[in-house]
Scaffold this active site. Structure first.
Site, PDB file in Angstrom:
ATOM      1  N   SER A 146       0.820  -1.089   0.023  1.00 47.79           N
ATOM      2  CA  SER A 146      -0.001  -0.173   0.160  1.00 47.79           C
ATOM      3  C   SER A 146       0.909   1.342  -0.226  1.00 47.79           C
ATOM      4  CB  SER A 146      -0.952  -0.032   1.156  1.00 47.79           C
ATOM      5  OG  SER A 146      -1.662   1.191   1.436  1.00 47.79           O
ATOM      6  N   TYR A 159      -2.639  -0.679  10.393  1.00 50.00           N
ATOM      7  CA  TYR A 159      -2.508  -0.855   9.121  1.00 50.00           C
ATOM      8  C   TYR A 159      -1.159  -0.336   8.416  1.00 50.00           C
ATOM      9  CZ  TYR A 159      -4.129  -0.654   4.080  1.00 50.00           C
ATOM     10  OH  TYR A 159      -4.326  -0.877   2.654  1.00 50.00           O
ATOM     11  N   ALA A 161       1.670  -0.448   9.845  1.00 48.14           N
ATOM     12  CA  ALA A 161       2.466  -1.286  10.434  1.00 48.14           C
ATOM     13  C   ALA A 161       2.442  -2.494   9.544  1.00 48.14           C
ATOM     14  CB  ALA A 161       2.354  -1.611  11.954  1.00 48.14           C
ATOM     15  N   LYS A 163       1.391  -3.230   6.444  1.00 42.32           N
ATOM     16  CA  LYS A 163       1.682  -3.017   5.228  1.00 42.32           C
ATOM     17  C   LYS A 163       3.237  -2.632   5.170  1.00 42.32           C
ATOM     18  CE  LYS A 163      -2.242  -3.676   3.100  1.00 42.32           C
ATOM     19  NZ  LYS A 163      -2.398  -4.950   2.424  1.00 42.32           N
TER      20      LYS A 163
END
Length: 268
Positions: A146, A159, A161, A163
């Site tokens: 991402s 999120y 962390a 990704k």
């Protein structure tokens, strides 16, 4: 890799969003698809719509025994696995750090990061036993990173962390498995028009108009635009690509100036 049968791709979170778009892209390229999802009913409907060669499997990617049983079943049915797309994901908490729940934090990391590891571990054990193709490739894995893999989103600690971790595991596994003929890459999408993003918008966790203004291309991606890049990465056209992270973000990470520097979004 089989030369007498269609290649097989295993896709997690395949019933909707990027996973479903990827399944459609690969089907058009002649792949067989094993669609894995927690929503078995929807996955079964999706597989049926693609045709009789395709199949649906209920699997919680955070559960080691479920993952192992699922991959054993797929191996028994098809005899080979040529690609894995680790797409399964869930939404993050949309709360300030001091209000976040640790169980919800753990769940996000478990699905995005632990799930990618468990799926890769089982699929690698299958790919490692397969013959190489003419370019020395036994199989390919694509993980979903991402723009949050590279930059921080306030309040979305788990999120970001997870990704960031996806990129770390991609590079580590790519380095480990390259000489065994298995390629491992990642895509890093920006904001994509999926049901998950729509839910975040409804919760007030993101502002679509602001995202469009911040994105050089002036819009969110369609799921199929990410799916097409994934289809490239698992194809023989990417036979010398491993350990790469390919942004699919409309120029988001390239921008190094205020939004106003780009001028207005053109609509025609």
């Amino acid at each position: 890799m089989s030369f007498t049968q269609n290649k097989l791709a295993v896709i997690t979170g395949a019933a909707d969003g990027i996973g479903w778009a990827t399944a459609q892209c690969l089907e058009l390229d002649g792949w067989d698809i094993a669609l894995l999802d927690m929503n078995k009913e929807l996955a079964t409907h999706r597989a049926s719509s693609l045709g009789p060669r395709h199949s649906a499997w209920e699997c919680d990617v955070t559960q080691p025994e479920q993952v192992k049983e699922c991959i054993l079943g797929i191996k028994a049915k098809y005899g080979h696995i040529d690609a894995l797309v680790n797409n399964a994901g869930i939404g993050d908490q949309t709360l300030p750090t001091l209000e976040q729940d640790i169980q919800a934090f753990d769940r996000v990391l478990s699905v995005h990061l632990k799930g990618a590891f468990l799926m890769s571990q089982q699929v690698l054990s299958v790919m490692n036993q397969q013959p190489r193709d003419p370019k020395g490739v036994r199989g390919s894995i694509v993980n979903i990173g991402s723009i949050a893999s590279f930059g921080g989103i306030p309040g979305r600690n788990a999120y970001c962390a997870a990704k960031a971790g996806v990129l770390g595991i991609t590079r580590a596994m790519a380095s480990e498995w390259a000489r065994r003929g298995i390629r491992i890459n990642a895509v890093a999408p920006g904001y994509v028009k999926t049901a998950l993003v729509a839910k975040l918008a409804q919760q007030g966790a993101l502002n679509e108009s602001a995202i469009n203004l911040r994105t050089p291309m002036g819009r969110m991606a369609e799921p199929s635009e990410v799916g097409q890049v994934i289809a490239f990465l698992v194809s023989s056209s990417a036979s010398y690509v491993t350990g790469a992270v390919l942004p699919v973000d409309g120029g988001w990470m390239a921008l190094g100036a205020p939004d106003s520097a780009m001028g207005p979004i053109e609509t025609a």
